[in-house]
Each structure stands twice: as structure tokens, then as C-alpha cells.
Scaffold this motif. Structure first.
Motif, PDB file in Angstrom:
ATOM      1  N   LEU A 413       0.831  -1.205  -0.018  1.00 21.05           N
ATOM      2  CA  LEU A 413      -0.032  -0.087   0.082  1.00 21.05           C
ATOM      3  C   LEU A 413       0.761   1.241   0.067  1.00 21.05           C
ATOM      4  N   ARG A 414       2.061   1.500   0.801  1.00 19.57           N
ATOM      5  CA  ARG A 414       2.805   2.492   0.829  1.00 19.57           C
ATOM      6  C   ARG A 414       3.522   2.686  -0.399  1.00 19.57           C
ATOM      7  N   PHE A 415       4.165   1.632  -0.938  1.00 12.64           N
ATOM      8  CA  PHE A 415       5.082   1.745  -1.955  1.00 12.64           C
ATOM      9  C   PHE A 415       4.058   2.285  -3.101  1.00 12.64           C
ATOM     10  N   ASP A 416       3.050   1.790  -3.283  1.00 12.06           N
ATOM     11  CA  ASP A 416       1.870   2.229  -4.322  1.00 12.06           C
ATOM     12  C   ASP A 416       1.762   3.792  -4.452  1.00 12.06           C
ATOM     13  N   GLU A 417       1.300   4.218  -3.332  1.00 13.65           N
ATOM     14  CA  GLU A 417       1.029   5.468  -2.922  1.00 13.65           C
ATOM     15  C   GLU A 417       2.041   6.447  -3.098  1.00 13.65           C
ATOM     16  N   GLU A 418       3.177   6.072  -2.594  1.00  9.41           N
ATOM     17  CA  GLU A 418       4.490   7.002  -2.753  1.00  9.41           C
ATOM     18  C   GLU A 418       4.956   6.937  -4.186  1.00  9.41           C
ATOM     19  N   TYR A 419       4.704   5.952  -5.045  1.00  7.13           N
ATOM     20  CA  TYR A 419       5.121   6.172  -6.403  1.00  7.13           C
ATOM     21  C   TYR A 419       4.422   7.038  -7.161  1.00  7.13           C
ATOM     22  N   TRP A 420       3.097   7.014  -7.144  1.00 12.62           N
ATOM     23  CA  TRP A 420       2.406   8.004  -7.678  1.00 12.62           C
ATOM     24  C   TRP A 420       2.286   9.551  -6.839  1.00 12.62           C
ATOM     25  N   GLN A 421       2.636   9.499  -5.738  1.00 12.87           N
ATOM     26  CA  GLN A 421       2.765  10.729  -5.187  1.00 12.87           C
ATOM     27  C   GLN A 421       4.324  11.403  -5.674  1.00 12.87           C
ATOM     28  N   ASN A 422       5.296  10.549  -6.169  1.00 14.25           N
ATOM     29  CA  ASN A 422       6.318  11.065  -6.713  1.00 14.25           C
ATOM     30  C   ASN A 422       6.248  11.430  -7.902  1.00 14.25           C
ATOM     31  N   VAL A 423       5.379  10.635  -8.719  1.00 19.53           N
ATOM     32  CA  VAL A 423       4.833  11.318  -9.977  1.00 19.53           C
ATOM     33  C   VAL A 423       4.403  12.648 -10.153  1.00 19.53           C
ATOM     34  N   ALA A 424       3.425  12.829  -9.140  1.00 19.33           N
ATOM     35  CA  ALA A 424       2.846  14.277  -9.180  1.00 19.33           C
ATOM     36  C   ALA A 424       3.900  15.337  -8.480  1.00 19.33           C
ATOM     37  N   GLU A 425       4.792  14.908  -7.693  1.00 19.46           N
ATOM     38  CA  GLU A 425       5.958  16.003  -7.285  1.00 19.46           C
ATOM     39  C   GLU A 425       6.594  16.078  -8.497  1.00 19.46           C
ATOM     40  N   TYR A 426       6.948  14.972  -9.257  1.00 23.07           N
ATOM     41  CA  TYR A 426       7.797  15.177 -10.584  1.00 23.07           C
ATOM     42  C   TYR A 426       7.448  16.050 -11.443  1.00 23.07           C
TER      43      TYR A 426
END
Length: 442
Positions: A413-426
Motif C-alpha cells: 500500500l505504502r509503495f504504491d501510494e508513494e510512487y504516484w505521489q512522486n510522479v505528481a511531485e515530479y
């Protein structure tokens, strides 16, 4: 294509060992979410709105951009006004002799007359031209302010759009991970019924289900805030249909920091505006020096007495305004203009340093986030999925305890959310680079 409002699969979960009160709370939350989903448009009928369309709409309709544009239009009208000669003044004179009655003595005295005159103020040569040039530079600064406001609004719009896309994707992830959690709960329930597991394991699985429901509700709250922000930037009514974002995708950044920094020196509106301000202040210094020279006044008068007995009078007068009080007016004015010129140069240097530092920070953020995304794609995400499947199989065969299985699920759950959060930050960092450089990087 993902929807930000849909019925959660968690609504299918059973709550066998929950107390009646807690069960009612959870069911009301699920039913409330289902009602919300019914009111929202179906994901199959709602169309995705590309970011490019929203950017075009914001440029046309955003009131902040329009206000800056109208300010520039107003500033463009000033140069002609200040570079034009003052309006001439016309004079009508009447002089009577021997009596205050009109035309008394007009036929028998050469002092009585009726006169017409015109006078014109003439500034020292070059003053009006300098005032016009100063006003034009001021209009140029206003034009750069349009670009500054436009870039800021579009960057704010992009950031909100990317965050909305992240929440949309995360909602889908939460629903998908809810299916994984359902497997965990079912495994815990099976072990509990077989007597090999404890009721605590089952309660922890159900607690995690409740946490997912809460997180989904919080995401819907954030979605509502972002929808309101986007509609404000687009100048849409708040009761207009919600915006469906496109799925997030990583934009390649091929430009180097040197390339981006060079672009800011040419296209950054804050730096361009600071340069125009320096030009304006240089002209202001020239105008202050011109004030040491005199201005002129020319007046012409025609006077008429009785035409049968006396001749007409013609009078030309030239006046000069002599700047006598230079120490109290002109010299302080020149010192002020020179100080403003130095201030403008310092502000340009400060603005350039600020842009360079912010550009560097956003460039490093984009690079490092891109590396994180690669780590997620090639390592963390597939590894966490494999770990969860292995932990689930081990737990079902009574080879591993429940805490290890739950930790594996939380990693997914955490890694999935972090991945898309990082895409948004990028993508937000890319938008900030576009704002500072004036380049289109996507």
C-alpha cells in the motif's frame, strides 16, 4: 482511465466479529460512499479533460490574468499623454477708459482696446521625449507582469491538476489494495475458524479495512478542495461539473541545468521586468538632468481699438522659467533618480540569483524524483508484491504469523501510494521549471 468517485470494493467486506455499533458505523460509511458514487458521473461516461485544454481556458478566463492584461492596456495609453505639449491657453481681454462700462473710451482713447491672445508652454527640448520613453518602459514592465501572472496561474493550475490526478490514481490503488486486504481478512478468518489463529488477527485485519475506508473518505475530501481550486483558477461556477484528470505520466527532462538557466535570462518575466525597470530609471536620470535647463512660455496678443481712428497693437512675449532653486529641487531630484537606478540594478541581481537558486532546486528535485520513480518501478513495487504473495501463502500454511503478513500488505500500500505521489511531485517540478524558463517541457 480512472475515476475519482466510485463505489469501493470494500463495501463487499463482511464484519463478522465486529460489535453491532461499529458494524453500523462502517456500513453507514460504505453506504455513504456508495451514495456519493451514485451522485457522481460514471467513469465510463465522464470524459477526461486534457491539461492543455484547461491551460487554454485559464489564459482566456482567469480574472488575474485579465486584470494584468487590462493594466498593460492602460499603461500603453500613457506615453502619448506625457510626450504631448501642454494645451495652449487662449485669452480674451477688454480694457475700458474713463468708465467701467463696456467699450467706454473705445472710440476716443487709444488705451481702450479689445484683445485676443494665445500662450503656449514649451518644455526644454528633449524633456517630452524622455517622458514618453519612460512611460513606454513602464508599459513594458506592465507587459512583463502579464507574463509573470500568467506563468504563476498556469503553474498553480498544473500543480492542482497533477495533485488531483494523483488522488484519482490513489483512490483506485486503495480500492485494489482493498481486494488484497480482503484476502488477508479471509485468511485470518479461516485460521480463526480452524482454531489455529487468534481473534486478534481477525480484528486487526478488520481494523485495517476501516482505516482504508477512512483514507478513501479523506481522499474524497482532498479531491473536493482541488476541484474548487481548479474551478476558481478557470473562473468556472463552483456548481459546474467536476474535472476528470488524465492519468499521470512521467515527462522526460532532456534539458540540462545550463540550458534552463540560459532560457531564464531571456524568457523569465521577472528578470525581463527588472531589466526594463533599469532602462526606465536610466531615462529618469536623464530627465532629472534636463530639469536643470529652463522651460519656455510664448504668448502672442492682438489688441484692437476703434479701427477708424487708431491702429491695432500686436504683442509677442517670451517667458523663461529659470531653475534658481537647484539646491532645493533639481539636485535632490537627480540624487533620487540615481539612487532608484542603483536600486533597480540591485533588484535585477537579486532576482537573477533567486531565479537561479529556485531553478537549481527544482531541477535537482526533478532529477532525484526521477531516480526514485525508477527505483519504485524496478525494485520496490514488484518486490513488495512478491513479498506479500509469499507472506500470504506462508500465513495460510501456518508458517508465518499475522504481523508479518500485515506488514507485507502495508508495504504494498505504502509503495504504491508513494510512487504516484512522486510522479505528481515530479510533474509539479517540471511545471515550476516551465514557469521560470518560459519553455514548454512537456
Amino acid at each position: 482511465m480512472f475515476s475519482i468517485a466510485r463505489k469501493s470494493p470494500l463495501a463487499q467486506f463482511s464484519f463478522a466479529v465486529l460489535t453491532p455499533g461499529l458494524c453500523a458505523i462502517l456500513l453507514s460509511g460504505v453506504l455513504g460512499r456508495a451514495s456519493f458514487a451514485q451522485e457522481a458521473a460514471s467513469p465510463h461516461t465522464r470524459e477526461v479533460t486534457p491539461l492543455s485544454e484547461l491551460l487554454d481556458e485559464a489564459e482566456k478566463n482567469n480574472p488575474r490574468i485579465e486584470a494584468a492584461r487590462q493594466s498593460w492596456q492602460a499603461a500603453k495609453q500613457v506615453p502619448t499623454q506625457v510626450s504631448t505639449l501642454p494645451d495652449p491657453q487662449f485669452t480674451l481681454q477688454h480694457l475700458s477708459v474713463g468708465s467701467p462700462r463696456p467699450f467706454a473710451g473705445y472710440t476716443n482713447s487709444d488705451f481702450a482696446y479689445l484683445g485676443l491672445g494665445v500662450s503656449q508652454e514649451i518644455p526644454y527640448p528633449g524633456k517630452l521625449r524622455l517622458k514618453g520613453e519612460i512611460a513606454r518602459r513602464e508599459a513594458d514592465v506592465s507587459q512583463q507582469q502579464i507574463e509573470s501572472v500568467r506563468h504563476a496561474v498556469l503553474a498553480e493550475l498544473k500543480a492542482a491538476y497533477f495533485q488531483l490526478a494523483y488522488l484519482s490514481r490513489t483512490l483506485t490503488i486503495l480500492e485494489q489494495d482493498g481486494d488484497l486486504l480482503k484476502q488477508v481478512r479471509q485468511a485470518a478468518d479461516a485460521r480463526y475458524r480452524s482454531g489455529m489463529g487468534s481473534q486478534q488477527d481477525l480484528l486487526q485485519a478488520q481494523l485495517q479495512q476501516t482505516k482504508l475506508l477512512r483514507e478513501i473518505a479523506m481522499h474524497h475530501l482532498e479531491v473536493g478542495k482541488l476541484e474548487a481550486q481548479l474551478k476558481q483558477l478557470l473562473n468556472r461556477p463552483q456548481d459546474s461539473p467536476d474535472i476528470e484528470p488524465a492519468e499521470l505520466a512521467e515527462t522526460p527532462l532532456v534539458q540540462t541545468y545550463t540550458d534552463l538557466l540560459a532560457a531564464t535570462q531571456v524568457q523569465n518575466p521577472e528578470i525581463a521586468g527588472a531589466k526594463k525597470t533599469i532602462e526606465k530609471q536610466s531615462l529618469q536620470v536623464d530627465l532629472a538632468r534636463k530639469d536643470f535647463y529652463p522651460d519656455f512660455n510664448v504668448q502672442y496678443m492682438w489688441q484692437r481699438t476703434d479701427p477708424t481712428q487708431f491702429r491695432a497693437y500686436y504683442m509677442l512675449s517670451v517667458g523663461v522659467r529659470v531653475p534658481i532653486y537647484r539646491g532645493r529641487k533639481q539636485r535632490p531630484e537627480l540624487a533620487q533618480a540615481e539612487a532608484e537606478q542603483l536600486r533597480a540594478r540591485s533588484e535585477l541581481q537579486a532576482q537573477s540569483q533567486q531565479v537561479a537558486a529556485e531553478l537549481r532546486a527544482q531541477y535537482v528535485l526533478a532529477q532525484q524524483t526521477s531516480e526514485l520513480l525508477k527505483i519504485h518501478r524496478e525494485g520496490l513495487s514488484p518486490q513488495s508484491q512478491s513479498e506479500f504473495q509469499a507472506a500470504l501463502a506462508a500465513y495460510q500454511s501456518n508458517k508465518q504469523d499475522f504481523q508479518a503478513l500485515l506488514a507485507a500488505f502495508l508495504d504494498v500500500l505504502r509503495f504504491d501510494e508513494e510512487y504516484w505521489q512522486n510522479v505528481a511531485e515530479y510533474e509539479t517540478a517540471i511545471a515550476r521549471l516551465e514557469q521560470m524558463t518560459g519553455l514548454s517541457l512537456r
